[in-house]
Design an enzyme around this catalytic site. Structure first.
Site, PDB file in Angstrom:
ATOM      1  CD  GLU A   1      10.623 -17.807 -31.165  1.00  0.00           C
ATOM      2  OE1 GLU A   1       9.429 -18.105 -31.365  1.00  0.00           O
ATOM      3  OE2 GLU A   1      11.023 -17.261 -30.107  1.00  0.00           O
TER       4      GLU A   1
ATOM      5  CG  PHE B   1      -2.814 -12.901 -33.256  1.00  0.00           C
ATOM      6  CD1 PHE B   1      -2.594 -12.238 -32.055  1.00  0.00           C
ATOM      7  CD2 PHE B   1      -2.453 -14.234 -33.358  1.00  0.00           C
ATOM      8  CE1 PHE B   1      -2.049 -12.906 -30.969  1.00  0.00           C
ATOM      9  CE2 PHE B   1      -1.908 -14.916 -32.274  1.00  0.00           C
ATOM     10  CZ  PHE B   1      -1.706 -14.247 -31.066  1.00  0.00           C
ATOM     11  CD  GLN B   2       1.679 -14.995 -32.642  1.00  0.00           C
ATOM     12  OE1 GLN B   2       1.620 -15.947 -33.428  1.00  0.00           O
ATOM     13  NE2 GLN B   2       2.067 -15.135 -31.389  1.00  0.00           N
TER      14      GLN B   2
ATOM     15  CE  LYS C   1      -1.704 -21.447 -40.896  1.00  0.00           C
ATOM     16  NZ  LYS C   1      -2.426 -21.349 -39.606  1.00  0.00           N
TER      17      LYS C   1
ATOM     18  CG  MET D   1      35.003  -5.241 -21.969  1.00  0.00           C
ATOM     19  SD  MET D   1      36.807  -5.331 -21.800  1.00  0.00           S
ATOM     20  CE  MET D   1      37.152  -6.837 -22.715  1.00  0.00           C
TER      21      MET D   1
END
Length: 569
Positions: free
Chosen positions: A53, A115-116, A165, A483
């Site tokens: 993602e 969940f999630q 959802k 760096m």
């Protein structure tokens, strides 16, 4: 007409002219993804499935920066949504317009540690212009329309829309609405008016314009400082170039202002700040009028705000009132879109010239560049410039290679230099380069990266290969976090703690494992041969360049010190 809200979402994307979405599916967003197959939206909107993602978030950002359009990114709930946060923050700090669309658990499960489940609107609140949790199917269309309007308006930036959802499975009335009619549409128009602080750009005050013209008239040593606001403002660059050529004074740039003034322009002094040129930094120290357009005076520019431009009247032109006097105290400011402010200035500004001042500024020479048997960073950039006639889009990660690109490649247009300037995101480059390439078919897109940065999102090579996105990846491989090592070398008495990258992978073999051709180069001639082959190939390509472990970015000013106190010349 009545339809599933997941289909309404797709129709709203088409209203906005969206042709590409970057994303990654999961359980809560499946109703949306089903629409690609169910009603044939895959033939109208191209979906790029990334490996992660975060890669999708950077790709949508790179697409937005390279095209000027609003980028779009999809992700599922929970870890899918939180994986976007680095990309959202990257877009926020650099004012890049991206709409992130996530789907959460069903409304009856929200707040139950399901969940999630995650409160992504709460998490993203500080790093978005605006965000939404949609629980009412009837509001989805107008929320999406408002999200795009806010993302692209005023000072652009990311907006997140999280949808429960159960909403994506519901039905609602949908009325097609052309984009031009959105501000006049009943409920949507009211919503847009309520968001007027985001959507309406103030008209510059005529008195403020005249005050600046008067200050210019009395100045003997003016300096123009251009930032990313000129790049983000549509149509500002032609007005900016008219302004600087009429004023005929030296022009410095922040890293985000790259491309506003051509790198080879006779008035251009180069980048300013921590790794700014001698000409730019000394000019800021001695100018009597500093005109800053669309910049934030970050700590990388004004390394010590108390001593920055100590002899100058400082004028700040910016669309965002919150930026005025935030980092550097100004003597005058103009609030407005850069294009409009410059348009009003150009209408009244007579030609000027400052020959003695320019001669003094440009008398400050940079360190001579090395030419010997090994490959130097400037030779890599010079070769890319020569082979592509300076037309390549350069996308970077963060670190030494980023500074070398800003110093040695002569950018000539907006969207040609894409980098994470404000947030400094390692791993930004490959995803952003893919987005830039998708949005600019036919253009040569080069991802310049370091070996440390590239490790962070190199798995996106599978995305570039699968969709044949012709990104040329050039790795500045010094086998260290360059760096950080430079700071350790100069400031921490050579205590090189945890910066050596004495480990795999073999980058060429890694590229080959993903089905991408790779080469190595240790000299300029080897790199030129490999790069010409990469350009001719017209497909993803990787070139690993062996550079000196102790190659440094010259010059350098230590954090918190005046910009003329160089610790490395």
């Amino acid at each position: 007409m009545r339809m599933k809200t997941a289909q309404i979402l797709m129709e709203c994307l088409l209203e906005q002219g969206v042709d590409t979405v970057f994303g990654y599916p999961g359980g809560t967003i499946l109703n949306v993804y089903d629409e690609f197959e169910l009603h044939g939206y895959k033939n109208k909107i191209r979906h790029i499935l990334t490996a992660h993602e975060q890669g999708a978030s950077h790709a949508a950002d790179g697409y937005a920066r390279a095209t000027g359009k609003v980028g779009v990114c999809f992700a599922t709930s929970g870890p899918g949504a939180t994986n976007l946060t680095t990309g959202i923050a990257t877009a926020y700090y650099d004012s890049s317009p991206v709409v992130f669309i996530t789907c959460n658990v069903s409304e009856n499960l929200i707040g139950k540690d399901s969940f999630q489940e995650v409160d992504i609107t709460g998490i993203s609140m500080p790093i978005t212009k605006c965000n939404y949790l949609v629980k009412d199917p009837d509001q989805l269309a107008d929320v999406l329309r408002e999200a795009f309007a806010i993302a692209r308006s005023g000072r652009p930036g990311p907006v997140l829309v999280d949808i429960a959802k159960n909403v994506t499975a519901a039905e609602a009335e949908y009325e097609p609405l052309p984009l031009a009619e959105h501000p006049n549409h009943g409920r949507l128009g009211a919503m847009l008016r309520r968001a007027s602080h985001d959507l309406k750009t103030p008209e510059p005050d005529a008195g403020d314009i005249q005050t600046l013209l008067d200050m210019i008239e009395h100045a003997k040593k003016p300096l123009v400082l251009v930032g990313g606001g000129v790049i983000r403002s549509r149509g500002a660059v032609p007005e900016f170039r008219t302004f600087i050529e009429t004023l005929n004074a030296p022009v410095a740039s922040t890293i985000m202002g790259g491309g506003a003034c051509p790198g080879n322009h006779p008035l251009f002094t180069g980048m300013i700040g921590m790794h700014g040129s001698h000409a730019s930094n000394h000019a800021s120290d001695q100018c009597d009028l500093l005109i800053a357009i669309g910049c934030r005076f970050s700590d990388r520019v004004a390394t010590n705000p108390a001593t920055f431009a100590p002899n100058a009247k400082i004028v700040h032109i910016d669309i965002d009132r919150a930026e005025i006097d935030k980092n550097v105290k100004t003597d005058h400011h103009i609030i407005g879109d850069a294009r409009r402010v410059l348009e009003l200035l150009n209408a009244k500004l007579p030609p000027h010239d400052y020959p003695e001042w320019k001669q003094w500024v440009f008398s400050h020479k940079e360190v001579p560049l090395k030419k010997d048997e090994i490959l130097h960073p400037h030779e890599i950039l010079e070769t890319i410039q020569d082979v592509t006639d300076g037309d390549a889009i350069i996308v970077t990660d963060v670190g030494q290679h980023q500074m070398w690109c800003a110093q040695y490649y002569h950018f000539s247009r907006p969207g040609q230099f894409i980098t994470s300037g404000g947030f400094g995101t390692m791993g930004f480059g490959l995803g952003a380069a893919m987005g830039a390439a998708v949005g600019n078919p036919g253009k040569v897109v080069v991802q310049c990266t370091g070996d440390g940065c590239f490790r962070m999102n190199c798995h996106e090579l599978c995305t570039a290969e699968h969709y044949n996105i012709p990104v040329i990846t050039v790795i500045f491989n010094n086998r260290t976090l360059g760096m950080v090592r430079q700071w350790q070398n100069l400031i921490y008495q050579k205590r090189f703690s945890q910066t050596d990258l004495d480990r795999g992978p073999d980058f060429v073999r890694l590229a080959e494992a993903y089905g991408i051709q790779g080469e190595r180069a240790a000299t300029q001639s080897e790199f030129e041969t490999a790069f010409r082959r990469a350009v001719a190939a017209g497909r993803p390509y990787l070139i690993e360049c062996a550079i000196d472990k102790d190659a440094m970015v010259h010059p350098m000013v230590s954090a918190g010190t005046p910009v003329t106190d160089f610790i490395l010349d």
